[in-house]
Design an enzyme around this catalytic site. Structure first.
Site, PDB file in Angstrom:
ATOM      1  CG  HIS A 270       4.619   8.829  -3.313  1.00  0.00           C
ATOM      2  ND1 HIS A 270       4.762   7.804  -4.230  1.00  0.00           N
ATOM      3  CD2 HIS A 270       5.876   9.238  -2.999  1.00  0.00           C
ATOM      4  CE1 HIS A 270       6.057   7.630  -4.469  1.00  0.00           C
ATOM      5  NE2 HIS A 270       6.755   8.479  -3.739  1.00  0.00           N
TER       6      HIS A 270
ATOM      7  CE1 TYR B 276       3.551   7.675  -8.342  1.00  0.00           C
ATOM      8  CE2 TYR B 276       2.424   9.658  -9.093  1.00  0.00           C
ATOM      9  CZ  TYR B 276       2.659   8.704  -8.119  1.00  0.00           C
ATOM     10  OH  TYR B 276       1.998   8.787  -6.904  1.00  0.00           O
TER      11      TYR B 276
ATOM     12  CE  LYS C  93      -0.196   8.656  -4.212  1.00  0.00           C
ATOM     13  NZ  LYS C  93      -0.519   7.410  -4.951  1.00  0.00           N
TER      14      LYS C  93
ATOM     15  CG  ASN D 213      -2.824   4.994  -3.396  1.00  0.00           C
ATOM     16  OD1 ASN D 213      -2.492   6.155  -3.634  1.00  0.00           O
ATOM     17  ND2 ASN D 213      -2.111   3.968  -3.793  1.00  0.00           N
TER      18      ASN D 213
ATOM     19  CD  GLU E 183       9.981   8.783  -4.843  1.00  0.00           C
ATOM     20  OE1 GLU E 183       9.630   8.823  -3.637  1.00  0.00           O
ATOM     21  OE2 GLU E 183       9.656   7.851  -5.609  1.00  0.00           O
TER      22      GLU E 183
HETATM   23  P1  DAT Z   1       2.952   2.699  -4.351  1.00  0.00           P
HETATM   24  O1  DAT Z   1       2.260   4.031  -4.423  1.00  0.00           O
HETATM   25  O2  DAT Z   1       2.407   1.847  -3.234  1.00  0.00           O
HETATM   26  O3  DAT Z   1       4.449   2.809  -4.342  1.00  0.00           O
HETATM   27  P2  DAT Z   1       3.196   1.867  -7.137  1.00  0.00           P
HETATM   28  O4  DAT Z   1       4.518   2.554  -7.149  1.00  0.00           O
HETATM   29  O5  DAT Z   1       3.142   0.451  -7.620  1.00  0.00           O
HETATM   30  O6  DAT Z   1       2.547   1.899  -5.678  1.00  0.00           O
HETATM   31  O7  DAT Z   1       2.155   2.699  -8.013  1.00  0.00           O
HETATM   32  C1  DAT Z   1       2.150   4.106  -7.957  1.00  0.00           C
HETATM   33  C2  DAT Z   1       0.731   4.573  -7.936  1.00  0.00           C
HETATM   34  O8  DAT Z   1       0.094   4.217  -9.148  1.00  0.00           O
HETATM   35  C3  DAT Z   1      -0.126   3.952  -6.836  1.00  0.00           C
HETATM   36  O9  DAT Z   1      -0.002   4.615  -5.601  1.00  0.00           O
HETATM   37  C4  DAT Z   1      -1.504   4.092  -7.400  1.00  0.00           C
HETATM   38  C5  DAT Z   1      -1.279   3.918  -8.903  1.00  0.00           C
HETATM   39  N1  DAT Z   1      -1.541   2.537  -9.316  1.00  0.00           N
HETATM   40  C6  DAT Z   1      -0.780   1.452  -9.062  1.00  0.00           C
HETATM   41  N2  DAT Z   1      -1.305   0.350  -9.581  1.00  0.00           N
HETATM   42  C7  DAT Z   1      -2.452   0.737 -10.196  1.00  0.00           C
HETATM   43  C8  DAT Z   1      -3.471   0.065 -10.938  1.00  0.00           C
HETATM   44  N3  DAT Z   1      -3.412  -1.238 -11.151  1.00  0.00           N
HETATM   45  N4  DAT Z   1      -4.503   0.812 -11.420  1.00  0.00           N
HETATM   46  C9  DAT Z   1      -4.567   2.142 -11.208  1.00  0.00           C
HETATM   47  N5  DAT Z   1      -3.628   2.836 -10.517  1.00  0.00           N
HETATM   48  C10 DAT Z   1      -2.598   2.148 -10.023  1.00  0.00           C
HETATM   49 MG    MG Z   2       5.806   3.350  -5.770  1.00  0.00          MG
END
Ligand code: DAT
Ligand code: MG
Length: 148
Positions: A115, A49, A9, A112, A126
């Site tokens: 991805h 997303y 990212k 974080n 994707e």
């Molecule tokens: P991952 O990236 O582990 O697949 P996800 O698909 O649940 O996680 O979420 C996508 C991204 O969205 C994640 O990498 C960071 C952001 N995100 C997730 N939960 C969040 C939250 N509670 N507050 C802010 N950003 C968040």
């Molecule tokens: Mg995800």
């Protein structure tokens, strides 16, 4: 061979973590099948997303992922989808175990570092979104079947 979509990212790119992250997957034994440094157009970010579009952080998420270049990759290997998720660690770096990418390099859930596709269906979707114009290379470097 199973394939997954992984992406460093914008925070990881700005912090010079591309090489560190690529090295982890190479050393694990996975094979790089495609990679490019790119800026994500807003429409692609929203589509990528899409599952989160009703979440309160969606706008922030799209703003962040389009804020600077990302390093988009396709990796292949046995169980690469699930194993890469384990190597990434939990979504929130505060819960990610030391030794994982997010555990070692992340601080906040919004930024974080990496991805990774979470299922075979996500991986296919994707890879299709990010490599729709090609760039996934089929090649073999197997000399002996036990050298992976
Ligand atoms: P991952 O990236 O582990 O697949 P996800 O698909 O649940 O996680 O979420 C996508 C991204 O969205 C994640 O990498 C960071 C952001 N995100 C997730 N939960 C969040 C939250 N509670 N507050 C802010 N950003 C968040
Ligand atoms: Mg995800």
């Amino acid at each position: 061979m199973e394939k997954t979509f992984l992406m460093v990212k914008p925070d990881g790119v700005q912090r010079n973590l591309i090489g560190e992250i690529v090295a982890r997957f190479e050393k694990k034994g996975f094979q790089l099948a495609g990679a490019k440094l790119m800026s994500i157009p807003t429409e692609l970010a929203e589509e990528h997303y899409g599952e989160h579009k009703e979440r309160p952080f969606f706008g922030e998420l799209v703003d962040f992922i389009t804020s600077g270049p990302v390093f988009a990759m396709v990796w292949q290997g046995e169980n690469v989808i699930a194993t890469a998720r384990q190597m990434m660690g939990s979504t929130n770096p505060k819960d990610a175990a030391p030794g994982t990418i997010r555990g070692d390099f992340g601080l906040t859930v919004g930024k974080n570092v990496i991805h990774g596709s979470d299922s075979p269906a996500s991986a296919e979707r994707e890879i299709g979104l990010f490599f729709k114009d090609g760039g996934v290379v089929e090649y073999s470097k197997v000399v002996n079947e036990w050298i992976y």
